[in-house]
Design a protein around this motif. Structure first.
Motif, short mmCIF file in Angstrom:
data_model
loop_
_atom_site.label_atom_id
_atom_site.label_comp_id
_atom_site.label_asym_id
_atom_site.label_seq_id
_atom_site.Cartn_x
_atom_site.Cartn_y
_atom_site.Cartn_z
N LYS A 442 85.03 131.43 50.58
CA LYS A 442 84.10 130.37 50.19
C LYS A 442 83.54 130.57 48.77
N LEU A 443 83.81 131.72 48.17
CA LEU A 443 83.40 131.94 46.79
C LEU A 443 84.17 131.00 45.86
N SER A 444 83.72 130.89 44.62
CA SER A 444 84.42 130.05 43.65
C SER A 444 85.79 130.66 43.33
N VAL A 445 86.66 129.85 42.74
CA VAL A 445 88.00 130.32 42.37
C VAL A 445 87.89 131.51 41.41
N LYS A 446 87.01 131.40 40.45
CA LYS A 446 86.85 132.48 39.47
C LYS A 446 86.30 133.74 40.12
N GLU A 447 85.35 133.59 41.02
CA GLU A 447 84.78 134.77 41.68
C GLU A 447 85.83 135.52 42.49
N LYS A 448 86.67 134.78 43.21
CA LYS A 448 87.72 135.42 44.00
C LYS A 448 88.74 136.12 43.09
N THR A 449 89.12 135.44 42.04
CA THR A 449 90.07 136.02 41.09
C THR A 449 89.51 137.29 40.47
N GLU A 450 88.25 137.26 40.11
CA GLU A 450 87.62 138.40 39.44
C GLU A 450 87.44 139.58 40.39
N ILE A 451 87.22 139.32 41.69
CA ILE A 451 87.12 140.41 42.66
C ILE A 451 88.46 141.14 42.76
N VAL A 452 89.56 140.38 42.88
CA VAL A 452 90.88 141.01 42.95
C VAL A 452 91.18 141.77 41.67
N ALA A 453 90.87 141.16 40.52
CA ALA A 453 91.14 141.82 39.24
C ALA A 453 90.35 143.12 39.10
#
Length: 557
Positions: A442-453
């Motif tokens: 449910k996080l934003s697209v950027k937040e999810k991407t940044e967590i994986v990164a």
């Protein structure tokens, strides 16, 4: 020394009904394709609905050399070894793509004495799944262009068609093309391109669909284009999803084969992990969990790609809870990550190993973030020295993880019994399964991407190009921002730069674009120079493959 195909051709295979019988599948629940391969009927799922699931084992790897780490070999060998120690294990793997088969890696059904067979069938046409996926994909593409030609009632903006054609072959010349040339009768000219079939959204949909009804719904949910008002157009609006489902109804059924030691194996679905989600079908995995006390499956490339997507996409949608991760590594690849050239990997080099071991350490730590225990499997080569082996064993002991010197390539199941026993011991010692994905969808697209990164790649941050910013805004604007992310990235590095080996530091990931795969149920995030249609090398593996006058195939790995 026998080649992989020579070993496979010398195997004493059992008829597929005997393999099925060994795991409780009746003959009338099989749809045989000759003597040694079969699909399983829909009736089997109803029969097994109330049966308790077995334990799920994921086989993954460190960042590989161009030749790979041998995950499929270790997976097949582990299944063979489980059988040798009296365990009921079922293997669930991806189908090979003709791109790598005829490209750089050759066959993809394991190696040595740890293979799935019939090897030639599995690597080539098999039961036709790849062709069905390609046909369904290209039917949708043909209907899009025909709709425009026949008056364009949906007012599709031909500059904003999001869905590409595909074929299961490496062909760089088809990445960007122009279609519709030759006058009015030949269609409306526009820019187009091809993906390789294993990167297509249809492949991802097949691998994540739970049944035919879910398959048809997902096909209808595909974002195919935007209209002239900037509104999304979905496949369901084109009226062709029923026909696509008809093409895919048999491809949706998992394929049953066997290992060299006659252990049951499902081979089904084959998305790449560097440009797609990298896991075999959810249906095959769930079936293996019902039929075996242990399901052994693998996810493509290193754990930063395949395993992350397995956990954050496949497990999320399938409500799966893995019990153990087997982390495959080779001493060769660890030396490669320590700066040794490919030509010098066979020579003993403990200092390089000391430098490159940080790659293994990072992958182990990453998997532990999902609360899943790890067992390290060193896929042993004949050139590995005792000093190098001892260094790995001491390192894993310091990290508190089990390690096994795996010799399944040379010895089959007998070379993996130590690994099998350690995996079972680790699973039995876990009193509670605390697996959890690494981010909230449910996080934003950027937040999810940044967590994986940050958590998996160990990047300092993420840079978004203007195109990526626009694409993400648009995806979130039409209400699809709460889907998991599927990051397309090089397999050779934890970063998005294939030249940065080991454990890169002080780097940022660059996102150059994003694409909605609304039917599959994820958002593809493109980093670096990753391409969805590979090219052939200067000397492709196809040069080595031949077929004699009696129909015998040679050179297939």
């Amino acid at each position: 020394m026998l080649s992989d195909i020579e070993i496979a051709q010398g195997a004493e295979m059992k008829y597929i009904d005997k393999i099925a019988e060994s795991i409780g599948i009746d003959y009338d629940e099989l749809e045989p394709y000759g003597h040694y391969k079969a699909k399983v009927s829909e009736a089997l799922y109803s029969k097994l609905a109330d049966k308790q699931d077995g334990k799920l084992i994921l086989v993954t790897a460190i960042n590989p050399t161009p030749a790979g780490e041998g995950k499929t070999t270790v997976s097949a060998g582990l299944a063979e070894a489980m059988g040798r120690i009296g365990k009921n294990a079922v293997l669930a793997l991806r189908e090979p793509s003709l791109g790598p088969v005829f490209g750089i890696k050759g066959g993809a059904a394991g190696g040595g004495y740890a293979q799935v067979v019939p090897m030639e069938d599995i690597n080539l046409h098999f039961t036709g799944d790849m062709h069905a996926i390609t046909s369904a994909n290209n039917l949708l593409c043909a209907v899009i262009d025909n709709h425009i030609q026949q008056g364009n009632e949906l007012r599709i903006d031909q500059r904003r068609i999001m869905f590409k054609r595909c074929m299961d072959m490496n062909d760089r010349a088809l990445r960007n093309i122009v279609i519709g040339l030759g006058g009015k009768l030949n269609g409306v000219p526009r820019e187009d391109g091809f993906n390789i079939t294993v990167a297509s959204e249809i492949m991802a949909i097949l691998c994540l669909a739970s049944d035919i009804a879910d398959l048809k719904k997902r096909l209808g949910d595909i974002l195919v284009a935007y209209n002239l008002d900037g509104e999304p157009v979905f496949a369901e609006q084109l009226g062709v999803c029923g026909a696509m489902t008809a093409l895919l109804k048999d491809a949706l059924k998992p394929n049953l084969v066997q290992t060299l030691e006659n252990n049951p194996a499902f081979i089904h679905g084959g998305p790449f992990a560097n440009i797609a989600h990298g896991c075999n079908s959810l249906r095959a995995t769930k079936l293996a969990l019902k039929l075996g006390d242990y399901c052994i499956t693998e996810a493509g490339f290193g754990s930063d790609l395949g395993a992350e997507k397995f956990f954050d996409i496949k497990c999320r949608y399938g409500n799966l809870k893995p019990s153990c991760v087997v982390m495959v590594a080779t001493i060769r690849a660890l030396k490669y990550n320590g700066g040794v050239t490919i030509a010098e990997l066979s020579a003993e080099n403990v200092p390089a190993l000391e430098k490159g071991i940080v790659n293994l350490k990072t992958h182990i730590e990453n998997m532990q973030k999902y609360n899943v225990p790890v067992v390290v499997a060193i896929n042993r080569f004949g050139t590995d020295t005792d000093k190098e082996v001892k260094f790995i064993e001491d390192f894993c002991a310091e990290m508190g993880v089990e390690v096994s010197m795996c010799e399944v390539f040379a010895k089959g199941g007998a070379g993996g019994t130590d690994l099998a026993e350690k995996v079972c011991t680790v699973i039995d010692s876990e009193t509670e399964n605390n697996f959890a994905p690494i981010y909230d969808e449910k996080l934003s697209v950027k937040e999810k991407t940044e967590i994986v990164a940050r958590e998996i790649y160990r990047a300092d941050g993420v840079i978004y190009t203007a195109q990526a910013e626009k694409a993400i805004r648009e995806i979130e604007g039409i209400g699809f921002g709460q889907l998991p992310v599927c990051i397309a990235k090089t397999q050779y590095s934890l970063s998005d730069n294939p030249a940065l080996l080991g454990k890169p530091e002080n780097f940022k990931i660059t996102v150059r674009d994003a694409k909605l795969s609304s039917g599959a149920g994820f958002i593809v995030i493109y980093t670096g120079d990753i391409l969805t249609m590979p090219g052939l090398p200067k000397k492709p593996s196809a040069f080595n493959i031949d077929c004699d006058e009696n129909g015998n195939i040679t050179g297939l790995f």
